[in-house]
Scaffold this motif. Structure first.
Motif, PDB file in Angstrom:
ATOM      1  N   TYR A 168       0.874  -1.170   0.000  1.00  0.00           N
ATOM      2  CA  TYR A 168       0.000   0.000   0.000  1.00  0.00           C
ATOM      3  C   TYR A 168       0.910   1.219   0.000  1.00  0.00           C
ATOM      4  N   GLN A 169       0.855   2.016  -1.056  1.00  0.00           N
ATOM      5  CA  GLN A 169       1.760   3.152  -1.215  1.00  0.00           C
ATOM      6  C   GLN A 169       0.955   4.397  -1.545  1.00  0.00           C
ATOM      7  N   THR A 170       1.090   5.408  -0.713  1.00  0.00           N
ATOM      8  CA  THR A 170       0.364   6.647  -0.953  1.00  0.00           C
ATOM      9  C   THR A 170       1.311   7.832  -0.801  1.00  0.00           C
ATOM     10  N   VAL A 171       1.044   8.890  -1.551  1.00  0.00           N
ATOM     11  CA  VAL A 171       1.901  10.078  -1.530  1.00  0.00           C
ATOM     12  C   VAL A 171       1.063  11.293  -1.913  1.00  0.00           C
ATOM     13  N   GLY A 172       1.452  12.452  -1.424  1.00  0.00           N
ATOM     14  CA  GLY A 172       0.749  13.684  -1.756  1.00  0.00           C
ATOM     15  C   GLY A 172       1.275  14.317  -3.030  1.00  0.00           C
ATOM     16  N   LYS A 173       0.397  14.940  -3.768  1.00  0.00           N
ATOM     17  CA  LYS A 173       0.784  15.561  -5.033  1.00  0.00           C
ATOM     18  C   LYS A 173       1.670  16.793  -4.852  1.00  0.00           C
ATOM     19  N   TYR A 174       1.723  17.331  -3.628  1.00  0.00           N
ATOM     20  CA  TYR A 174       2.521  18.533  -3.382  1.00  0.00           C
ATOM     21  C   TYR A 174       3.786  18.220  -2.574  1.00  0.00           C
ATOM     22  N   GLU A 175       4.163  16.959  -2.539  1.00  0.00           N
ATOM     23  CA  GLU A 175       5.283  16.576  -1.674  1.00  0.00           C
ATOM     24  C   GLU A 175       6.653  16.767  -2.320  1.00  0.00           C
ATOM     25  N   ASP A 176       6.711  17.069  -3.600  1.00  0.00           N
ATOM     26  CA  ASP A 176       7.999  17.451  -4.174  1.00  0.00           C
ATOM     27  C   ASP A 176       8.468  18.796  -3.632  1.00  0.00           C
ATOM     28  N   GLU A 177       7.567  19.532  -3.012  1.00  0.00           N
ATOM     29  CA  GLU A 177       7.921  20.840  -2.453  1.00  0.00           C
ATOM     30  C   GLU A 177       8.548  20.722  -1.064  1.00  0.00           C
ATOM     31  N   TYR A 178       8.502  19.529  -0.468  1.00  0.00           N
ATOM     32  CA  TYR A 178       8.965  19.383   0.915  1.00  0.00           C
ATOM     33  C   TYR A 178      10.492  19.448   1.013  1.00  0.00           C
ATOM     34  N   VAL A 179      10.971  20.217   1.991  1.00  0.00           N
ATOM     35  CA  VAL A 179      12.401  20.348   2.267  1.00  0.00           C
ATOM     36  C   VAL A 179      12.664  19.826   3.674  1.00  0.00           C
ATOM     37  N   SER A 180      13.658  18.961   3.828  1.00  0.00           N
ATOM     38  CA  SER A 180      13.985  18.368   5.119  1.00  0.00           C
ATOM     39  C   SER A 180      14.364  19.440   6.135  1.00  0.00           C
ATOM     40  N   ASN A 202      15.865  19.278  -0.615  1.00  0.00           N
ATOM     41  CA  ASN A 202      14.582  18.900  -1.203  1.00  0.00           C
ATOM     42  C   ASN A 202      14.617  17.401  -1.482  1.00  0.00           C
ATOM     43  N   LEU A 203      13.621  16.676  -0.968  1.00  0.00           N
ATOM     44  CA  LEU A 203      13.634  15.221  -1.057  1.00  0.00           C
ATOM     45  C   LEU A 203      12.879  14.682  -2.276  1.00  0.00           C
ATOM     46  N   TYR A 204      12.165  15.535  -2.996  1.00  0.00           N
ATOM     47  CA  TYR A 204      11.435  15.121  -4.206  1.00  0.00           C
ATOM     48  C   TYR A 204      10.614  13.849  -3.940  1.00  0.00           C
ATOM     49  N   ILE A 205       9.798  13.935  -2.914  1.00  0.00           N
ATOM     50  CA  ILE A 205       9.099  12.735  -2.430  1.00  0.00           C
ATOM     51  C   ILE A 205       8.101  12.202  -3.450  1.00  0.00           C
ATOM     52  N   LEU A 206       7.373  13.067  -4.123  1.00  0.00           N
ATOM     53  CA  LEU A 206       6.426  12.594  -5.136  1.00  0.00           C
ATOM     54  C   LEU A 206       7.168  11.911  -6.286  1.00  0.00           C
ATOM     55  N   THR A 207       8.200  12.535  -6.786  1.00  0.00           N
ATOM     56  CA  THR A 207       8.965  11.961  -7.894  1.00  0.00           C
ATOM     57  C   THR A 207       9.571  10.615  -7.518  1.00  0.00           C
ATOM     58  N   ARG A 208      10.178  10.549  -6.348  1.00  0.00           N
ATOM     59  CA  ARG A 208      10.810   9.306  -5.912  1.00  0.00           C
ATOM     60  C   ARG A 208       9.777   8.207  -5.678  1.00  0.00           C
ATOM     61  N   ASN A 209       8.586   8.556  -5.205  1.00  0.00           N
ATOM     62  CA  ASN A 209       7.554   7.538  -5.013  1.00  0.00           C
ATOM     63  C   ASN A 209       7.062   6.983  -6.340  1.00  0.00           C
ATOM     64  N   ARG A 210       6.985   7.825  -7.345  1.00  0.00           N
ATOM     65  CA  ARG A 210       6.613   7.333  -8.672  1.00  0.00           C
ATOM     66  C   ARG A 210       7.664   6.348  -9.184  1.00  0.00           C
ATOM     67  N   GLU A 211       8.942   6.675  -8.959  1.00  0.00           N
ATOM     68  CA  GLU A 211      10.019   5.786  -9.383  1.00  0.00           C
ATOM     69  C   GLU A 211      10.004   4.484  -8.584  1.00  0.00           C
TER      70      GLU A 211
END
Length: 246
Positions: A178-190, A196-205
């Motif tokens: 089960y994998q879920t991610v927010g569409k605005y999470e590429d904006e998140y900075v640690s 910038n962790l690019y969480i949306l992009t990395r989850n797609r990969e």
């Protein structure tokens, strides 16, 4: 021990301490069950366990499951692990952390075997739940012994290219994910590293790689940011996936 009244049953929460010889430190953890023990157990290891209790309101979600589906929900056993302060968490959960490799060995070789002897029930499902970096360490724990795990519940996994490469190196997995991610999470900075962790992009990969390796996945992108409000609202979906997907 905490008990709450429910329509069918009560919840038992037992706080414990585990000493790791590998890491040479103590870890706090909780075991959360219904008080009506079953022969079979659906065992779910929860990283960021204290946050899931306090911010994610996991006990409320568990109680709701017991009221809706008591026969199967009674099989749930939560093992909630607390990594320590924010720096302890980063060092254990991030592949660049000082204790990352040792933490994986601790969970796999020390913690799981002893805890499961204490549980003393037939384990028919064994899963991992985590948010952000806790989802990353969950993925990497599963990668240590892929055949051990049946389910992965990943909320906004803060994975890097290196973590995805770890999955790529696996031969084949039969995980239910089960994998879920927010569409605005590429904006998140640690907040710790200011990167910038690019969480949306990395989850797609990661999703593409998991599919390639044979995992069966429920994947969703939601209109959300990288925050606990999102993971709390999504928690019931993740737990129902763990209970009912086989």
């Amino acid at each position: 021990m905490l008990k709450k009244k429910g329509y069918y049953t009560l919840l038992n929460r037992t706080k414990k301490t585990f000493h790791s010889n590998i890491l040479k430190q103590d870890y706090e953890y909780c075991v959360l069950t219904s008080d009506e023990e079953t022969e079979e157990a659906y065992l779910l290891y929860v990283q960021d366990g204290k946050d899931y209790l306090e911010l994610g309101k996991l006990e409320n979600a568990f109680q709701n499951l017991l009221e809706k589906q008591p026969e199967i929900a009674r099989k749930l056993v939560f093992i909630l692990v607390h990594p320590g302060n924010s720096m302890d968490r980063w060092n254990a959960y991030h592949h660049k952390g000082k204790k990352f490799k040792q933490y994986l060995t601790f969970m796999t070789e020390e913690f799981l075997p002893e805890v499961e002897v204490e549980i003393g029930r037939k384990i028919v499902r064994r899963g991992l739940l985590g948010d952000s970096l806790a989802a990353n360490i969950s993925l990497n724990i599963a990668g240590m012994c892929p055949e051990t795990w049946t389910h992965l519940l990943l909320q906004s996994a803060a994975v890097s290219e290196k973590d995805i490469e770890m999955v790529e190196q696996l031969k084949y997995v039969q995980w239910l994910v089960y994998q879920t991610v927010g569409k605005y999470e590429d904006e998140y900075v640690s907040l710790l590293t200011n990167e910038n962790l690019y969480i949306l992009t990395r989850n797609r990969e990661l999703h593409e790689m998991l599919v390639k390796k044979g995992a069966r996945i429920v994947y969703s992108e939601q209109e959300e940011k990288h925050e606990w409000r999102f993971w709390k609202s999504d928690l019931m979906n993740a737990l129902e996936f763990f209970l009912f997907t086989s």
